[in-house]
Each structure stands twice: as structure tokens, then as C-alpha cells.
Design an enzyme around this catalytic site. Structure first.
Site: not given
Length: 327
Positions: A199, A224, A305, A314
């Protein structure tokens, strides 16, 4: 007990009672002041009184800016959140006092913003407002209802599926070649994003002390989803890191979020790409990685993830390629 006094052409009512903060309010007519004082005393008698003075004298703008000062610095996305919240504080709705911030006014704000920005942006702004109000209720003892919860949210946008073709990748990288005053960090950031699926926030937080070029790994202590992870680096990603200069600060890419954002958008425009965002580089990278890592458990370990359902947002396989595999 209640007392009244005339100030200029208006009447001020004051209710004083042990165990309660003094309540003061000004009215045009004495009858209105007396009516308000009786309602306050009645609520106190029944144990139902709620002090709303703070909500009456605080505007939404003041609340947002206090949140920016005291709460936002503790968040991971502090730079982006600060920018967005200060912009929100400049909107006309921020002029209202908290006690007058009704669901009707929030709905009007929603409808006006939908004429200017996407559904996703409006959903995010309503979430900001709701979070700020809830924080004020819990932590700052501001007695008010949360009108946002009564407002219908716009329809959530479908997940983006945009990714770069080989030709578009070439055009974008050519547009990112540093010339003149162009930001020299944008191209290596983009190259690493394509190679690692990291990211933007993760790329900008990279530090040299967490990179091992020999083992071809980059450690991300703060991601994140809150779980640290180690990202494997391809030979191409390692080469990108070997060729960029090292900054004395220890940060791999010493460039601000919005500086990078502006430089990237200019490059996209120069490259002639349509509807392409920086985050779409993650879609592009994950789709390419899936060809090398068909095991979704391995792929999710690289991308960070926690669930395969999130990863599916994605990973966008080529339907024609799937047809060829089926035979």
C-alpha cells in the site's frame, strides 16, 4: 432556584441548584425565559436533566478541529485524515452548533456532496462525522444525540477492478522519468508498488533498517490491518532499492503523501491513462503475483490480507486465460 435579569433588551435566565452546573440562557421575552427555567427545574426534579450547554456553545467546526488536534495524531493515517477533516471543517454545515446539528441538516449535506464527489467519499465523510460525535459524547462529556445514525447512507460503490495493461505500464513509467522539476521519488515508489503490492502508506513508511537486500525481504512493523508482516522482494524490487540514494533520515522514500499524490496524478495525465488511481497499482501487482503464486494462502501472506474474501477484491484474473486453462 431560578433568577432573571434584563440585559439590554433581552432576558437572561439562570437556574442554580446543588449538584448541578449553573444553567444560563438568554431570551427575547421574559415569558420565554420563565418557561425555559421551569422546564429545566422540572427535569432536575425528575432526575432527567441533561446539561447541553457545551453542545449549545460548540460548533461542529470547533469539534472537528479539536479532534484533529487531540485524536487524529494517534491514528495511522494521520496526514490524510488531517487533510480531509480540515476540508470538512470548511464546509457550511460546520457553522452549526452541535445542539442544532439535526438529521435533516446532515441529509442536506449528504445530498449536496453527492453532486460534487463520489458515493465512496460521501460515505467516508459521514463516517468521519459519526466517529467524531461519538468520541465527543464518550470522552469530552458533550451531551448530544448523533444525528448521522439516522441518515441514509449512499449506496456503496462496487469494488474497483482497474489495473494496468503492459502498454499502460510502459506509458506510465515513461511519464514518470524525472525531468526538470519532477519529483524523483515517484518513479521508484511506483516500481516498488507494482513489484510488491504494498500500500502507499506502507511504502512511505519503509525504513532502511527494516530492509534486507541479501535475503530480499522488507519488514513492515505497522500495517493497515495492525499485523506486522515481512514482504518478499523480487529481483526487480531489490534492484529498485539498490539504485535509489539513501536519505540520512533512514526513510526509504523521503516524500510527503500529498507531494507523491500530486506527482502521480500529473504522470497519469501525461501518460494518457483514464480512471487510474494509485491504489490500482495494488490491483495490478496482485493480479500479476497470482500467476506466480496460485496458492491463495501464500498470496495473502505477501499482500497482507487476513481473509480470502478481501483478497478477492484485488485479484482479478483474466477470463480468457481461465478459459484457456479449462481447455
Amino acid at each position: 432556584m431560578a433568577s432573571f435579569r434584563q440585559r439590554s433588551s433581552k432576558w437572561q435566565a439562570r437556574v442554580t441548584r446543588d449538584g448541578y452546573p449553573n444553567q444560563v440562557k438568554t431570551f427575547e421575552a421574559r415569558a420565554d425565559a420563565e418557561r425555559w427555567a421551569r422546564s429545566v427545574e422540572s427535569a432536575m426534579d425528575k432526575g432527567q436533566f441533561v446539561d447541553t450547554q457545551e453542545a449549545q456553545r460548540t460548533t461542529l467546526r470547533e469539534l472537528i478541529l479539536r479532534y484533529v488536534r487531540e485524536v487524529t495524531p494517534t491514528m495511522k493515517s494521520v496526514t490524510e485524515d488531517t487533510y480531509r477533516l480540515k476540508a470538512l471543517a470548511r464546509r457550511p454545515i460546520a457553522n452549526w452548533s452541535l445542539i442544532n446539528l439535526s438529521a435533516t441538516r446532515i441529509a442536506a449535506f449528504r445530498d449536496e456532496r453527492l453532486k460534487e464527489v463520489s458515493n465512496g467519499t460521501v460515505i467516508r465523510e459521514l463516517a468521519y462525522l459519526s466517529s467524531i460525535i461519538n468520541h465527543a459524547r464518550r470522552e469530552w462529556d458533550i451531551n448530544m444525540s448523533n444525528p448521522v445514525i439516522h441518515v441514509r447512507k449512499p449506496t456503496s460503490p462496487t469494488g474497483r477492478t482497474r489495473k494496468l495493461s503492459d502498454d499502460e505500464t510502459t506509458k506510465l513509467l515513461q511519464a514518470l522519468e524525472p525531468t526538470g522539476r519532477q519529483n524523483t521519488w515517484t518513479r521508484p515508489v511506483v516500481l516498488l508498488a507494482i513489484q510488491t503490492a504494498m500500500r502507499r502508506s506502507e511504502l512511505l513508511a519503509l525504513r532502511w533498517e527494516n530492509i534486507d537486500l541479501t535475503r530480499q525481504t522488507a519488514f513492515l512493523p505497522d500495517t493497515k490491518n495492525g499485523t506486522p508482516r515481512t514482504v518478499p522482494l523480487s529481483a526487480a524490487a531489490t534492484e529498485v532499492l539498490r539504485t535509489i540514494p539513501r536519505n540520512i533520515s533512514g526513510i526509504v522514500f523521503p516524500v510527503k503523501y500529498f507531494t507523491l499524490d500530486a506527482a502521480f496524478k500529473r504522470a497519469v495525465k501525461r501518460a494518457g491513462l483514464v480512471d487510474f488511481h494509485f491504489h490500482d497499482l495494488r490491483h495490478t501487482a496482485i493480479t500479476a503475483m497470482a500467476e506466480k503464486l496460485p496458492n491463495l494462502i501464500e498470496l495473502s501472506a505477501v499482500t497482507g490480507h487476513k481473509s480470502l474474501s478481501m483478497l478477492k477484491r484485488y485479484y482479478h484474473p483474466d477470463v480468457e486465460e481461465l478459459a484457456r486453462k479449462l481447455g
